[in-house]
Scaffold this active site. Structure first.
Site, PDB file in Angstrom:
ATOM      1  N   LYS A 170      47.795  95.503  14.558  1.00  6.15           N
ATOM      2  CA  LYS A 170      46.999  94.299  14.301  1.00  6.15           C
ATOM      3  C   LYS A 170      45.522  94.667  14.339  1.00  6.15           C
ATOM      4  O   LYS A 170      45.035  95.238  15.321  1.00  6.15           O
ATOM      5  CB  LYS A 170      47.334  93.256  15.370  1.00  6.15           C
ATOM      6  CG  LYS A 170      46.965  91.839  15.007  1.00  6.15           C
ATOM      7  CD  LYS A 170      47.551  90.905  16.061  1.00  6.15           C
ATOM      8  CE  LYS A 170      47.248  89.467  15.757  1.00  6.15           C
ATOM      9  NZ  LYS A 170      47.618  88.587  16.887  1.00  6.15           N
TER      10      LYS A 170
HETATM   11  C1  E4P Z   1      47.743  85.168  16.148  1.00  8.42           C
HETATM   12  O1  E4P Z   1      48.288  86.222  15.970  1.00  8.42           O
HETATM   13  C2  E4P Z   1      47.078  84.763  17.386  1.00  8.42           C
HETATM   14  O2  E4P Z   1      47.712  85.434  18.461  1.00  8.42           O
HETATM   15  C3  E4P Z   1      47.217  83.305  17.720  1.00  8.42           C
HETATM   16  O3  E4P Z   1      48.059  82.633  16.812  1.00  8.42           O
HETATM   17  C4  E4P Z   1      45.989  82.604  18.100  1.00  8.42           C
HETATM   18  O4  E4P Z   1      46.326  81.279  18.459  1.00  8.42           O
HETATM   19  P1  E4P Z   1      45.368  80.346  19.306  1.00  8.42           P
HETATM   20  O5  E4P Z   1      44.290  79.832  18.412  1.00  8.42           O
HETATM   21  O6  E4P Z   1      46.264  79.243  19.791  1.00  8.42           O
HETATM   22  O7  E4P Z   1      44.802  81.180  20.419  1.00  8.42           O
END
Ligand code: E4P
Length: 217
Positions: free
Chosen positions: A87
């Protein structure tokens, strides 16, 4: 649409896996910290623990923000387990790193996507997945689902194979709307996934069936 769970909590991952509908897991440094997982070695071990629970792809985020650092970290993450997806943040060096990994056949998830332009760049760099954060856009009175529609249109126009991974999903309706628009994947909390189960007529109907069965037995 694939279902990923957005957590580093092993119990919740096990629960979603046991439901039989889980296709993968996304994590991020904040989700790791929330579970009290700190220190490089513990974090790496935690990724392997997650991979041992689920069958699908598990996103593991690099911390470096420079090209060389991202390549170093991403290669180490990818070597941890065949299910790991590297990622990478949507920044200039992240786009370059994404291209590097896609050329090497290493799966990537370009994260922190907030515009269609960023989504186009991620696809051009060969990302496996790219994550538009719909909940965070909604938080600032911007149409998160509208962004998913825009990206769907652009990707379909050109046949990009990068998968739209709708992220920052906050509730059950987000999941349904993503499915209607045609997101390839959604990642959300267990509570939002379990919300799909619920309907009062199901509960009423089941109670009636059981009551009627008891009358005759
Ligand atoms: C995506 O990969 C992120 O981990 C995540 O969806 C972020 O979500 P949030 O805005 O609820 O922190």
């Amino acid at each position: 649409m694939k279902f990923f769970i957005d957590t580093a909590n092993l119990d919740q991952i096990r629960e979603a896996q046991a439901l039989g509908i889980l296709d993968g897991v996304t994590t991020n440094p904040s989700l790791m910290a929330k579970e009290g997982i700190t220190g490089a070695d513990n974090i790496l071990k935690h990724y392997v623990d997650i991979c041992d629970i689920v069958d699908g792809d598990v996103s593991a985020e690099v911390i470096a923000t420079d090209y060389d650092g991202m390549i170093r970290e991403g290669e180490a993450l990818a070597a941890l387990h065949p299910q790991i997806v590297v990622k990478i943040p949507m920044i200039k060096d992240g786009v370059k790193a994404c291209k590097y990994f896609s050329d090497k056949g290493i799966k990537t998830n370009v994260t922190l996507i907030f515009s269609a332009g960023q989504a186009l760049l991620a696809a051009k760099a060969g990302a496996t997945y790219m994550s538009p954060f719909i909940g965070r856009l909604d938080d600032i009175s911007t149409d998160g689902l509208g962004l998913i529609s825009e990206i769907r249109l652009i990707y379909d126009n050109y046949g990009f194979t990068t998968q739209i991974l709708a992220a920052s999903v906050r509730h059950t309706m987000h999941i349904m709307d993503c499915a209607k628009i045609g997101a390839d994947v959604m990642t959300g909390p267990l509570k939002a996934i379990e919300g799909l189960l619920k309907h009062p007529l199901t509960d009423i109907g089941l109670a009636q069936f059981l009551a009627d069965y008891k009358k005759g037995n």
